[in-house]
Enzyme design. Sequence first.
Site, PDB file in Angstrom:
ATOM      1  N   ASN A  60      -8.085  -3.062  13.875  1.00  0.00           N
ATOM      2  CA  ASN A  60      -9.436  -3.392  13.404  1.00  0.00           C
ATOM      3  C   ASN A  60      -9.393  -4.542  12.392  1.00  0.00           C
ATOM      4  O   ASN A  60     -10.311  -4.701  11.607  1.00  0.00           O
ATOM      5  CB  ASN A  60     -10.119  -2.156  12.788  1.00  0.00           C
ATOM      6  CG  ASN A  60      -9.377  -1.648  11.546  1.00  0.00           C
ATOM      7  OD1 ASN A  60      -8.367  -2.206  11.153  1.00  0.00           O
ATOM      8  ND2 ASN A  60      -9.897  -0.588  10.955  1.00  0.00           N
ATOM      9  N   ASP A 103       0.818  -1.217   0.000  1.00  0.00           N
ATOM     10  CA  ASP A 103       0.000   0.000   0.000  1.00  0.00           C
ATOM     11  C   ASP A 103       0.848   1.261   0.000  1.00  0.00           C
ATOM     12  O   ASP A 103       2.064   1.219   0.173  1.00  0.00           O
ATOM     13  CB  ASP A 103      -0.971  -0.014   1.193  1.00  0.00           C
ATOM     14  CG  ASP A 103      -0.314  -0.467   2.492  1.00  0.00           C
ATOM     15  OD1 ASP A 103       0.920  -0.426   2.567  1.00  0.00           O
ATOM     16  OD2 ASP A 103      -1.034  -0.852   3.424  1.00  0.00           O
ATOM     17  N   GLU A 153      -9.861  -1.971   4.825  1.00  0.00           N
ATOM     18  CA  GLU A 153     -10.578  -1.695   6.066  1.00  0.00           C
ATOM     19  C   GLU A 153     -11.833  -2.566   6.170  1.00  0.00           C
ATOM     20  O   GLU A 153     -12.325  -3.073   5.157  1.00  0.00           O
ATOM     21  CB  GLU A 153     -11.004  -0.217   6.075  1.00  0.00           C
ATOM     22  CG  GLU A 153      -9.856   0.770   6.012  1.00  0.00           C
ATOM     23  CD  GLU A 153      -9.129   0.960   7.335  1.00  0.00           C
ATOM     24  OE1 GLU A 153      -9.136   0.018   8.164  1.00  0.00           O
ATOM     25  OE2 GLU A 153      -8.553   2.033   7.540  1.00  0.00           O
ATOM     26  N   HIS A 194      -7.519  -4.860   9.790  1.00  0.00           N
ATOM     27  CA  HIS A 194      -7.254  -4.573   8.375  1.00  0.00           C
ATOM     28  C   HIS A 194      -5.936  -5.213   7.949  1.00  0.00           C
ATOM     29  O   HIS A 194      -5.030  -5.421   8.765  1.00  0.00           O
ATOM     30  CB  HIS A 194      -7.312  -3.076   8.063  1.00  0.00           C
ATOM     31  CG  HIS A 194      -6.176  -2.241   8.539  1.00  0.00           C
ATOM     32  ND1 HIS A 194      -6.330  -1.159   9.359  1.00  0.00           N
ATOM     33  CD2 HIS A 194      -4.850  -2.290   8.290  1.00  0.00           C
ATOM     34  CE1 HIS A 194      -5.169  -0.588   9.589  1.00  0.00           C
ATOM     35  NE2 HIS A 194      -4.245  -1.261   8.961  1.00  0.00           N
TER      36      HIS A 194
HETATM   37  C1  GLP Z   1      -0.785   0.185   8.480  1.00  0.00           C
HETATM   38  C2  GLP Z   1      -0.390  -0.622   7.260  1.00  0.00           C
HETATM   39  C3  GLP Z   1      -0.644  -2.088   7.481  1.00  0.00           C
HETATM   40  C4  GLP Z   1      -0.097  -2.519   8.823  1.00  0.00           C
HETATM   41  C5  GLP Z   1      -0.810  -1.787   9.915  1.00  0.00           C
HETATM   42  C6  GLP Z   1      -0.364  -2.188  11.305  1.00  0.00           C
HETATM   43  O1  GLP Z   1      -2.106   0.564   8.476  1.00  0.00           O
HETATM   44  N1  GLP Z   1      -1.075  -0.205   6.096  1.00  0.00           N
HETATM   45  O2  GLP Z   1      -0.063  -2.827   6.413  1.00  0.00           O
HETATM   46  O3  GLP Z   1      -0.246  -3.918   8.993  1.00  0.00           O
HETATM   47  O4  GLP Z   1      -0.529  -0.407   9.729  1.00  0.00           O
HETATM   48  O5  GLP Z   1       0.757  -1.455  11.652  1.00  0.00           O
HETATM   49  P1  GLP Z   1       1.653  -1.726  12.924  1.00  0.00           P
HETATM   50  O6  GLP Z   1       2.508  -2.886  12.572  1.00  0.00           O
HETATM   51  O7  GLP Z   1       2.444  -0.460  13.090  1.00  0.00           O
HETATM   52  O8  GLP Z   1       0.749  -1.990  14.059  1.00  0.00           O
END
Ligand code: GLP
Length: 241
Positions: free
Chosen positions: A136, A67, A143, A138
């Site tokens: 959540n 992303d 989402e 995702h």
């Molecule tokens: C972002 C990214 C995701 C990632 C998520 C969790 O939203 N787009 O790919 O898995 O954050 O991030 P973290 O590992 O910092 O909790």
Amino acid sequence: MKIYITKNYDDLSKKAANIMASQIIMKPNCVLGFATGASPVGLYKQLIKYYESGDLDFAEVSTVNLDEYKGLSSDDPNSYHQFMQTNLFSHINVDPKNVFLPDGLAKNSDEECERYNKVISSLGGVDLQLLGIGTNSHIGFNEPSDSFAKETNCIELSQSTIIANSKYFDNDSMPKYAYTMGIKSIMQAKKILLVANGKGKAKALKDSLTGPITPSVPASILQLHSDLTVVADEDAFSLMR
Ligand code: GLP
């Protein structure tokens, strides 16, 4: 589904890096799907160590990221382009020609999604897709929703994601939209490696791995993947004990 439970984040990072390293050793010209966020940073550090010690070679590897924020240029410090440069790409011998992310500054969102889908298919698909998980549930930036998104799409970020990620941005500057590989694109990866650490991920992980498969819990679709490996620390796994 294979599940590895590790004592802490350090062990999680080493275990996940070993899984990724074995993919590169078995297929030096593999296509790796990379993720951003805090969760994979330790894994990336470990891959860098393997590269520096001469145990891993990225010369033939191609990479596609999940992303990118819409509206951020590839040299914006908060872009996922820069995240990957800082945390991995600038430390290893991956060929910049083989590195792909959505273009946050693309003028036409639909065309950009189409372009990114073509990039993934022209590489022959993803051999190993790394995923973190949002609180959540995702994955990428898919989402909770009424339906599972198919291929690359441009989505409006949820309030909980904006709250979780705005710590990286000044004031109110966090983009509200992002490009993300769709659920179908993720599910088409030959192998998936999901990493989760900390108590904050325990509910998302439990709902995703043991609850009903529903687009309101995007990661729940992973239960249907034929080659899913989950590496979670004890805290993230705590609600499933
Ligand atoms: C972002 C990214 C995701 C990632 C998520 C969790 O939203 N787009 O790919 O898995 O954050 O991030 P973290 O590992 O910092 O909790």
